[in-house]
Design a protein around this motif. Structure first.
Motif, PDB file in Angstrom:
ATOM      1  N   THR A  51       3.911  -3.840 -12.341  1.00  0.00           N
ATOM      2  CA  THR A  51       4.282  -4.036 -10.938  1.00  0.00           C
ATOM      3  C   THR A  51       3.984  -5.425 -10.426  1.00  0.00           C
ATOM      4  OG1 THR A  51       2.134  -3.161 -10.293  1.00  0.00           O
ATOM      5  CG2 THR A  51       3.968  -1.624 -10.310  1.00  0.00           C
ATOM      6  N   ARG A  84       0.271  -6.422  -5.548  1.00  0.00           N
ATOM      7  CA  ARG A  84       1.537  -5.718  -5.316  1.00  0.00           C
ATOM      8  C   ARG A  84       2.323  -6.391  -4.193  1.00  0.00           C
ATOM      9  NH1 ARG A  84      -1.781  -1.117  -5.771  1.00  0.00           N
ATOM     10  NH2 ARG A  84      -1.551  -0.585  -3.562  1.00  0.00           N
ATOM     11  N   TRP A 144       0.836  -1.207   0.000  1.00  0.00           N
ATOM     12  CA  TRP A 144       0.000   0.000   0.000  1.00  0.00           C
ATOM     13  C   TRP A 144       0.871   1.257   0.000  1.00  0.00           C
ATOM     14  CZ3 TRP A 144      -0.544   3.924   3.691  1.00  0.00           C
ATOM     15  CH2 TRP A 144      -1.611   4.808   3.486  1.00  0.00           C
ATOM     16  N   ASP A 191       3.804   1.663  -1.235  1.00  0.00           N
ATOM     17  CA  ASP A 191       4.457   1.874  -2.533  1.00  0.00           C
ATOM     18  C   ASP A 191       3.651   2.768  -3.459  1.00  0.00           C
ATOM     19  OD1 ASP A 191       7.009   0.958  -3.015  1.00  0.00           O
ATOM     20  OD2 ASP A 191       6.389  -1.118  -3.262  1.00  0.00           O
ATOM     21  N   GLN A 192       2.348   2.763  -3.340  1.00  0.00           N
ATOM     22  CA  GLN A 192       1.498   3.559  -4.236  1.00  0.00           C
ATOM     23  C   GLN A 192       1.212   4.945  -3.691  1.00  0.00           C
ATOM     24  OE1 GLN A 192       2.178   1.508  -6.846  1.00  0.00           O
ATOM     25  NE2 GLN A 192       0.296   2.454  -7.558  1.00  0.00           N
ATOM     26  N   ARG A 193       1.748   5.280  -2.545  1.00  0.00           N
ATOM     27  CA  ARG A 193       1.560   6.617  -1.977  1.00  0.00           C
ATOM     28  C   ARG A 193       2.652   7.537  -2.496  1.00  0.00           C
ATOM     29  NH1 ARG A 193      -1.908   3.807  -1.173  1.00  0.00           N
ATOM     30  NH2 ARG A 193      -2.723   5.191  -2.742  1.00  0.00           N
ATOM     31  N   GLN A 196      -2.197   0.286 -11.573  1.00  0.00           N
ATOM     32  CA  GLN A 196      -2.875   0.190 -10.277  1.00  0.00           C
ATOM     33  C   GLN A 196      -3.393  -1.222 -10.012  1.00  0.00           C
ATOM     34  OE1 GLN A 196      -3.142   2.553  -7.951  1.00  0.00           O
ATOM     35  NE2 GLN A 196      -2.010   4.050  -9.160  1.00  0.00           N
ATOM     36  N   PRO A 251       4.800   7.308  -7.854  1.00  0.00           N
ATOM     37  CA  PRO A 251       4.502   5.867  -7.886  1.00  0.00           C
ATOM     38  C   PRO A 251       4.115   5.433  -9.287  1.00  0.00           C
ATOM     39  CG  PRO A 251       2.699   7.085  -6.883  1.00  0.00           C
ATOM     40  CD  PRO A 251       3.814   8.069  -7.083  1.00  0.00           C
ATOM     41  N   SER A 252       4.115   4.127  -9.496  1.00  0.00           N
ATOM     42  CA  SER A 252       3.760   3.568 -10.792  1.00  0.00           C
ATOM     43  C   SER A 252       2.346   3.977 -11.184  1.00  0.00           C
ATOM     44  CB  SER A 252       3.861   2.039 -10.735  1.00  0.00           C
ATOM     45  OG  SER A 252       3.323   1.461 -11.897  1.00  0.00           O
ATOM     46  N   THR A 253       2.155   4.201 -12.501  1.00  0.00           N
ATOM     47  CA  THR A 253       0.823   4.583 -12.988  1.00  0.00           C
ATOM     48  C   THR A 253      -0.127   3.391 -13.032  1.00  0.00           C
ATOM     49  OG1 THR A 253       1.620   4.264 -15.252  1.00  0.00           O
ATOM     50  CG2 THR A 253       1.710   6.501 -14.343  1.00  0.00           C
TER      51      THR A 253
END
Length: 452
Positions: free
Chosen positions: A428, A215, A76, A78-80, A209, A205-207
Motif C-alpha cells: 500500500t 498510507r 485511516w 481505507d483500513q476500516r 499495515q 482492507p489490505s492485510t
C-alpha cells in the motif's frame, strides 16, 4: 483496448435498484437539512450572539478547515472494514452536534465558541462521510451506471438549492434559528437509518499495515502519478481557486454596488442559477453519451467559471443588468453539473478498491484547500483592482483550467469502459502499476472529442 472494442451493454435501470433508491433518498433528505443549517447557523451568530462580519466568516472557514486533514483521515478510513458503518457514525455525530445547539439555547448557554466547535465537528464528520462514500458508492452502483447515479444524486442536491432556502427561511421564521436546527438533525438521523439498512459487498482492507502517514503519502503519490487524476485535480483545483475569487460574497457585493440590484433581484438571479444546476444535472448523462465523459468534463471546466464575465460586463437598464447576472448564474449552474457529475464518475472508475478513501482524502485536501486561498485572493484583488476586473480575471483564469485536460488522456475517454485502469499495488505504500490506456483516436473520434 482498441477502437474497435464492442459497445458496452446497456446500464441497468437504477429505478429498480432498491439499494440505490434507499441511498438516494438518504442523500435527498440530508441535502434539504443542509440548506436549513446553512441559513440557521449564521443567523444564530448574528441575531442571538451579535457576531461581527469577521466572526460569521469564521463559521464558514471552520466548516472547511477539516478538509486539510482529509488526506490523513482518508488513509485511516481505507483500513476500516465497513465503510457503511463509518457513514452512519458520521451522520449520527452530526445529528448530535446539531441537537446540542438548541439544547444550549433553551438553557441560555449558547456561545460563539459553541458555534465554532459545532462548525469544526460538523466539518470533520463531513470529511469522514465523504472519504467513506467513495469506496461505498463504487460497490453500491454498477460501473456502467456511475454517470446516471451521480446525475440523480446531483439533481436532488440542485433541487434542494432551489427549494431548501425557502424551507429553511420558513422554519427559522416560525420556530427560531436554533429550533430549526432540529429539522437538520432529524435529516441526519433519517440518513443514518436509511444508509444503515443498505447491504453491500465491501472488499476487506489490505492485510499490510503501514502507518497512517505512509498510507496518506501513498494516496497522494497515486494521484500525482496517475495521468487522469493528476490532470483532473489540477483542473478542479484551478476552477475552485478562481470561482472562489468570484465567490458568492464578492458576486453579491458587485451586484449591489455596480449593478445596483435590490436584494430581491439578487436573490432571483441566484435562484435562476440553482435552476441551471438542476437542468444541468438532468441533461448531463445525455451530454456525456453525446460528447463523451472526458470532453463533457472539459465543457464544464469552461462553462462553470466563464459566465461570470457576462455579469462583469453588464450595463444598461435594470432589466439588462439583472438579466446578465441571472444568465451568468444559469450557465454556470449547468457547467458545474457537467463538470462534477462526469468527473466524479471518472474518478470512481479509475481508482482501485484498496486505495479509494486515501485517494479521496488526498484529492479533497488539495481541491478544497485552495478555496479559502481563492476567497482571500478575491478580497485582495477587489480592493486593489476593483470588482469588475477581479470578476473578469476569475472568469478567464477559471476557463484556462481546461488546459490541464488538453495535454492529458482525459479527452480521449468517451465512456467509462475506456477509462485507464490500474490494479492494486502489491504494497500500500508503493506506487500503483502504470495505467492501461485506450488506443489512439481516429481522426473522426479526435474531432468529436474536441468539438464544442
Amino acid at each position: 483496448m482498441s477502437d474497435a472494442a464492442p459497445s458496452a451493454a446497456p446500464a441497468p435501470s437504477l429505478w429498480r435498484d432498491r439499494r440505490f433508491l434507499r441511498f438516494w433518498s438518504a442523500q435527498t433528505v440530508s441535502h434539504l437539512g443542509d440548506r436549513i443549517t446553512e441559513l440557521a447557523l449564521p443567523l444564530i451568530a448574528v441575531t442571538t450572539l451579535h457576531a461581527s462580519a469577521n466572526g460569521v466568516a469564521w463559521l464558514t472557514a471552520l466548516i472547511w478547515t477539516p478538509n486539510l486533514i482529509a488526506i490523513v483521515l482518508g488513509a485511516w478510513v481505507d483500513q476500516r472494514p465497513r465503510k457503511r458503518r463509518l457513514m452512519v457514525a458520521a451522520d449520527l455525530a452530526r445529528a448530535l452536534v446539531l441537537l446540542s445547539l438548541p439544547a444550549a439555547y433553551l438553557a441560555g448557554a449558547v456561545t460563539l465558541g459553541h458555534l465554532y466547535a459545532a462548525a469544526l465537528l460538523m466539518g470533520t464528520a463531513a470529511v469522514l462521510f465523504n472519504t467513506s462514500y467513495s469506496a461505498f458508492f463504487a460497490h453500491l452502483v454498477p460501473r456502467s451506471s456511475y454517470v446516471d447515479a451521480n446525475s440523480k444524486l446531483s439533481t436532488t442536491r440542485s433541487a434542494s438549492l432551489v427549494t431548501g432556502p425557502a424551507l429553511g427561511g420558513a422554519l427559522v421564521q416560525a420556530l427560531s434559528a436554533p429550533a430549526a436546527l432540529v429539522a437538520d438533525a432529524a435529516s441526519f438521523l433519517a440518513s443514518a437509518f436509511l444508509v444503515g439498512r443498505i447491504r453491500t459487498e465491501e472488499p476487506p482492507p489490505s492485510t499490510s499495515q503501514p502507518s497512517v502517514l505512509r498510507r496518506a503519502r501513498a494516496g497522494m503519490v497515486f494521484v500525482v502519478r496517475h495521468p487522469v487524476l493528476r490532470a483532473t485535480l489540477g483542473c478542479a483545483a484551478t476552477v475552485n481557486f478562481f470561482t472562489f475569487i468570484s465567490g458568492t460574497g464578492l458576486t453579491v457585493l458587485f451586484a449591489t454596488r455596480e449593478l445596483r440590484l435590490s436584494a430581491g433581484g439578487i436573490g432571483l438571479a441566484l435562484g435562476v442559477g440553482a435552476i441551471g444546476s438542476l437542468l444541468g444535472a438532468v441533461i448531463a448523462p445525455g451530454m456525456s453519451r453525446r460528447l463523451g465523459v472526458g470532453p463533457s468534463i472539459a465543457v464544464g471546466a469552461v462553462l462553470f467559471p466563464a459566465p461570470i464575465a457576462i455579469a462583469a460586463l453588464a450595463d444598461g437598464p435594470l432589466w439588462a443588468r439583472g438579466g446578465a447576472l441571472a444568465l451568468a448564474e444559469f450557465l454556470a449552474g449547468i457547467g458545474v453539473m457537467f463538470f462534477d457529475i462526469n468527473l466524479n464518475s471518472l474518478q470512481t472508475a479509475v481508482i482501485h478498491d484498496g486505495i479509494r478513501s486515501r485517494v479521496a482524502g488526498a484529492y479533497s485536501t488539495v481541491n478544497y484547500g485552495v478555496r479559502p486561498l481563492g476567497a482571500a485572493a478575491g478580497g485582495a484583488l477587489a480592493t486593489t483592482m476593483g470588482l469588475r476586473p477581479t470578476l473578469l480575471l476569475a472568469a478567464a483564469g477559471g476557463a484556462l483550467s481546461v488546459l490541464w485536460l488538453l495535454f492529458s488522456p482525459v479527452l480521449r475517454i468517451r465512456d467509462l469502459d475506456q477509462a485507464p485502469t490500474t490494479g492494486p499495488p502489491d504494497k500500500t505504500d508503493e506506487p500503483a502499476p502504470t495505467p492501461n490506456y485506450p488506443g489512439p483516436l481516429s481522426e473522426a473520434d479526435a474531432g468529436a472529442a474536441t468539438e464544442r
